[in-house]
Scaffold this motif. Structure first.
Motif, PDB file in Angstrom:
ATOM      1  N   GLY A  48       2.729 -23.509  -0.524  1.00  0.00           N
ATOM      2  CA  GLY A  48       3.824 -24.314  -0.355  1.00  0.00           C
ATOM      3  C   GLY A  48       3.535 -25.767   0.142  1.00  0.00           C
ATOM      4  O   GLY A  48       4.501 -26.511   0.143  1.00  0.00           O
ATOM      5  N   ASP A  49       2.449 -25.930   0.920  1.00  0.00           N
ATOM      6  CA  ASP A  49       2.102 -27.141   1.655  1.00  0.00           C
ATOM      7  C   ASP A  49       1.143 -27.893   0.376  1.00  0.00           C
ATOM      8  O   ASP A  49       0.982 -28.998   0.750  1.00  0.00           O
ATOM      9  N   THR A  50       1.012 -27.555  -0.769  1.00  0.00           N
ATOM     10  CA  THR A  50       0.226 -28.504  -1.917  1.00  0.00           C
ATOM     11  C   THR A  50       1.282 -29.298  -2.559  1.00  0.00           C
ATOM     12  O   THR A  50       2.340 -29.042  -2.233  1.00  0.00           O
ATOM     13  N   PRO A  51       0.445 -30.279  -3.165  1.00  0.00           N
ATOM     14  CA  PRO A  51       1.468 -31.132  -4.019  1.00  0.00           C
ATOM     15  C   PRO A  51       2.668 -30.461  -4.897  1.00  0.00           C
ATOM     16  O   PRO A  51       3.583 -31.089  -5.233  1.00  0.00           O
ATOM     17  N   HIS A  52       2.305 -29.190  -5.524  1.00  0.00           N
ATOM     18  CA  HIS A  52       2.903 -28.805  -6.286  1.00  0.00           C
ATOM     19  C   HIS A  52       3.893 -27.326  -5.652  1.00  0.00           C
ATOM     20  O   HIS A  52       4.488 -26.580  -6.300  1.00  0.00           O
ATOM     21  N   GLY A  53       3.764 -27.315  -4.377  1.00  0.00           N
ATOM     22  CA  GLY A  53       4.292 -26.262  -3.652  1.00  0.00           C
ATOM     23  C   GLY A  53       5.727 -26.122  -3.658  1.00  0.00           C
ATOM     24  O   GLY A  53       6.328 -24.869  -3.768  1.00  0.00           O
ATOM     25  N   ASP A  54       6.612 -27.183  -3.954  1.00  0.00           N
ATOM     26  CA  ASP A  54       8.118 -27.384  -4.489  1.00  0.00           C
ATOM     27  C   ASP A  54       8.287 -26.422  -5.619  1.00  0.00           C
ATOM     28  O   ASP A  54       9.508 -25.859  -5.621  1.00  0.00           O
ATOM     29  N   ASN A  55       7.480 -26.276  -6.556  1.00  0.00           N
ATOM     30  CA  ASN A  55       7.928 -25.859  -7.799  1.00  0.00           C
ATOM     31  C   ASN A  55       7.242 -24.248  -7.807  1.00  0.00           C
ATOM     32  O   ASN A  55       7.382 -23.710  -8.746  1.00  0.00           O
ATOM     33  N   MET A  56       6.802 -23.846  -6.866  1.00  0.00           N
ATOM     34  CA  MET A  56       6.720 -22.430  -6.908  1.00  0.00           C
ATOM     35  C   MET A  56       7.510 -21.398  -6.493  1.00  0.00           C
ATOM     36  O   MET A  56       8.485 -21.858  -5.788  1.00  0.00           O
ATOM     37  N   PRO A  57       7.350 -20.116  -6.974  1.00  0.00           N
ATOM     38  CA  PRO A  57       8.711 -19.138  -6.283  1.00  0.00           C
ATOM     39  C   PRO A  57       8.586 -19.029  -4.869  1.00  0.00           C
ATOM     40  O   PRO A  57       7.447 -18.968  -4.225  1.00  0.00           O
ATOM     41  N   ALA A  58       9.610 -18.922  -4.443  1.00  0.00           N
ATOM     42  CA  ALA A  58       9.801 -18.897  -2.802  1.00  0.00           C
ATOM     43  C   ALA A  58       8.711 -17.675  -2.212  1.00  0.00           C
ATOM     44  O   ALA A  58       8.399 -18.005  -1.196  1.00  0.00           O
ATOM     45  N   ASN A  59       8.639 -16.645  -2.943  1.00  0.00           N
ATOM     46  CA  ASN A  59       7.948 -15.551  -2.262  1.00  0.00           C
ATOM     47  C   ASN A  59       6.403 -15.917  -2.380  1.00  0.00           C
ATOM     48  O   ASN A  59       5.772 -15.076  -1.620  1.00  0.00           O
ATOM     49  N   GLU A  60       5.942 -17.044  -2.839  1.00  0.00           N
ATOM     50  CA  GLU A  60       4.506 -17.344  -2.941  1.00  0.00           C
ATOM     51  C   GLU A  60       4.128 -18.485  -2.225  1.00  0.00           C
ATOM     52  O   GLU A  60       2.911 -18.860  -1.911  1.00  0.00           O
ATOM     53  N   LYS A  61       5.257 -19.438  -1.592  1.00  0.00           N
ATOM     54  CA  LYS A  61       4.908 -20.576  -0.991  1.00  0.00           C
ATOM     55  C   LYS A  61       4.151 -20.131   0.326  1.00  0.00           C
ATOM     56  O   LYS A  61       3.346 -21.057   0.891  1.00  0.00           O
ATOM     57  N   ASP A  62       4.347 -18.989   1.019  1.00  0.00           N
ATOM     58  CA  ASP A  62       3.439 -18.698   2.216  1.00  0.00           C
ATOM     59  C   ASP A  62       2.261 -18.068   2.152  1.00  0.00           C
ATOM     60  O   ASP A  62       1.515 -17.758   3.030  1.00  0.00           O
ATOM     61  N   ILE A  92     -19.626 -20.150   6.705  1.00  0.00           N
ATOM     62  CA  ILE A  92     -18.285 -20.015   6.604  1.00  0.00           C
ATOM     63  C   ILE A  92     -17.559 -19.044   5.674  1.00  0.00           C
ATOM     64  O   ILE A  92     -18.124 -19.436   4.387  1.00  0.00           O
ATOM     65  N   LEU A  93     -16.949 -18.109   6.101  1.00  0.00           N
ATOM     66  CA  LEU A  93     -16.237 -17.357   4.922  1.00  0.00           C
ATOM     67  C   LEU A  93     -15.039 -17.737   4.800  1.00  0.00           C
ATOM     68  O   LEU A  93     -14.041 -18.299   5.581  1.00  0.00           O
ATOM     69  N   MET A  94     -14.791 -17.872   3.401  1.00  0.00           N
ATOM     70  CA  MET A  94     -13.400 -18.739   2.848  1.00  0.00           C
ATOM     71  C   MET A  94     -12.880 -17.812   1.970  1.00  0.00           C
ATOM     72  O   MET A  94     -13.388 -16.887   1.253  1.00  0.00           O
ATOM     73  N   GLY A  95     -11.392 -17.863   1.713  1.00  0.00           N
ATOM     74  CA  GLY A  95     -10.854 -17.471   0.982  1.00  0.00           C
ATOM     75  C   GLY A  95      -9.465 -17.916   0.366  1.00  0.00           C
ATOM     76  O   GLY A  95      -9.098 -18.815   0.770  1.00  0.00           O
ATOM     77  N   THR A  96      -8.899 -17.201  -0.463  1.00  0.00           N
ATOM     78  CA  THR A  96      -7.451 -17.421  -1.119  1.00  0.00           C
ATOM     79  C   THR A  96      -6.735 -16.311  -1.798  1.00  0.00           C
ATOM     80  O   THR A  96      -7.328 -15.196  -1.834  1.00  0.00           O
ATOM     81  N   ASP A  97      -5.369 -16.466  -1.892  1.00  0.00           N
ATOM     82  CA  ASP A  97      -4.584 -15.412  -2.779  1.00  0.00           C
ATOM     83  C   ASP A  97      -4.596 -15.927  -3.995  1.00  0.00           C
ATOM     84  O   ASP A  97      -4.143 -17.096  -4.331  1.00  0.00           O
ATOM     85  N   ALA A  98      -5.038 -15.100  -4.936  1.00  0.00           N
ATOM     86  CA  ALA A  98      -5.253 -15.219  -6.298  1.00  0.00           C
ATOM     87  C   ALA A  98      -3.722 -14.872  -6.757  1.00  0.00           C
ATOM     88  O   ALA A  98      -3.688 -13.609  -7.209  1.00  0.00           O
ATOM     89  N   LEU A  99      -3.175 -15.960  -7.209  1.00  0.00           N
ATOM     90  CA  LEU A  99      -1.556 -15.647  -7.689  1.00  0.00           C
ATOM     91  C   LEU A  99      -1.581 -15.656  -9.248  1.00  0.00           C
ATOM     92  O   LEU A  99      -2.137 -16.577  -9.905  1.00  0.00           O
ATOM     93  N   GLU A 100      -0.965 -14.568  -9.890  1.00  0.00           N
ATOM     94  CA  GLU A 100      -0.907 -14.359 -11.267  1.00  0.00           C
ATOM     95  C   GLU A 100      -0.050 -15.523 -11.894  1.00  0.00           C
ATOM     96  O   GLU A 100      -0.310 -16.066 -12.895  1.00  0.00           O
ATOM     97  N   SER A 101       0.949 -16.004 -11.122  1.00  0.00           N
ATOM     98  CA  SER A 101       1.900 -16.976 -11.454  1.00  0.00           C
ATOM     99  C   SER A 101       1.163 -18.415 -11.655  1.00  0.00           C
ATOM    100  O   SER A 101       1.539 -19.469 -12.549  1.00  0.00           O
ATOM    101  N   GLN A 102      -0.126 -18.503 -11.068  1.00  0.00           N
ATOM    102  CA  GLN A 102      -0.890 -19.941 -11.184  1.00  0.00           C
ATOM    103  C   GLN A 102      -1.978 -19.579 -11.992  1.00  0.00           C
ATOM    104  O   GLN A 102      -2.933 -20.321 -12.336  1.00  0.00           O
ATOM    105  N   GLY A 103      -1.916 -18.410 -13.107  1.00  0.00           N
ATOM    106  CA  GLY A 103      -2.960 -18.108 -13.883  1.00  0.00           C
ATOM    107  C   GLY A 103      -4.174 -17.524 -13.563  1.00  0.00           C
ATOM    108  O   GLY A 103      -5.067 -17.354 -14.488  1.00  0.00           O
ATOM    109  N   HIS A 104      -4.003 -16.867 -12.194  1.00  0.00           N
ATOM    110  CA  HIS A 104      -5.386 -16.283 -11.852  1.00  0.00           C
ATOM    111  C   HIS A 104      -5.255 -14.538 -12.227  1.00  0.00           C
ATOM    112  O   HIS A 104      -4.098 -14.032 -12.139  1.00  0.00           O
ATOM    113  N   THR A 105      -6.242 -14.102 -12.582  1.00  0.00           N
ATOM    114  CA  THR A 105      -6.244 -12.603 -12.693  1.00  0.00           C
ATOM    115  C   THR A 105      -7.472 -12.347 -11.747  1.00  0.00           C
ATOM    116  O   THR A 105      -8.302 -12.987 -11.346  1.00  0.00           O
ATOM    117  N   LEU A 106      -7.264 -11.003 -11.177  1.00  0.00           N
ATOM    118  CA  LEU A 106      -8.238 -10.585 -10.118  1.00  0.00           C
ATOM    119  C   LEU A 106      -8.396  -9.046 -10.460  1.00  0.00           C
ATOM    120  O   LEU A 106      -7.637  -8.230 -10.648  1.00  0.00           O
TER     121      LEU A 106
END
Length: 141
Positions: free
Chosen positions: A36-50, A63-77
């Protein structure tokens, strides 16, 4: 010489996983950004902004780094492709050398380019199917 750090992807529970890792290893998060804090965060579904766009936890010299792989953003996991090797080069020349060398014969997902967080970033799979991410922040040098 570049540093190498693991980057792990989760299906919506990155925050829970990293709080668990923090409880085991200790320390504090170096970064925590939500979609939700990204430049395109306003265009995301409400349940994914957080959901977590990027998080990092130092563990020793890594440094261990990570992300949520969101299918709505074209990610498959699927388990087995849920991680990448992140490289933090020491210079722009080294960033290009590593990116160009490792991506040869592979599949570039994101060309090495300046990103909204201020760093130069590129992402690809090498010819053996290993996922890599290059992140060079010239403002940190």
């Amino acid at each position: 010489m570049a540093n190498i750090n693991p980057y792990v992807n989760f299906m919506g529970n990155t925050e829970e996983a990293f709080n668990f890792y923090k409880s085991v290893f200790g320390g504090e998060f170096l970064a925590l950004s939500r979609f939700g804090d990204t430049p395109h965060g306003d265009n995301m579904p409400a349940n994914e902004k957080d959901k977590i766009m990027h998080i990092s936890l130092p563990i020793g010299n890594t440094i261990l780094m990570g992300t949520d792989a969101l299918e709505s953003q074209g990610h498959t996991l699927t388990f087995g492709n849920n991680f990448s090797i992140g490289i933090t080069p020491d210079s722009m020349d080294e960033a290009h050398q590593i990116f160009d060398g490792l991506s040869a014969g592979g599949n570039v997902d994101v060309p090495l380019q300046k990103m909204f967080w201020g760093a130069w970033f590129g992402m690809f799979s090498d010819k053996f199917g290993i996922k890599w991410m290059i992140n060079y922040d010239d403002s940190q040098k």
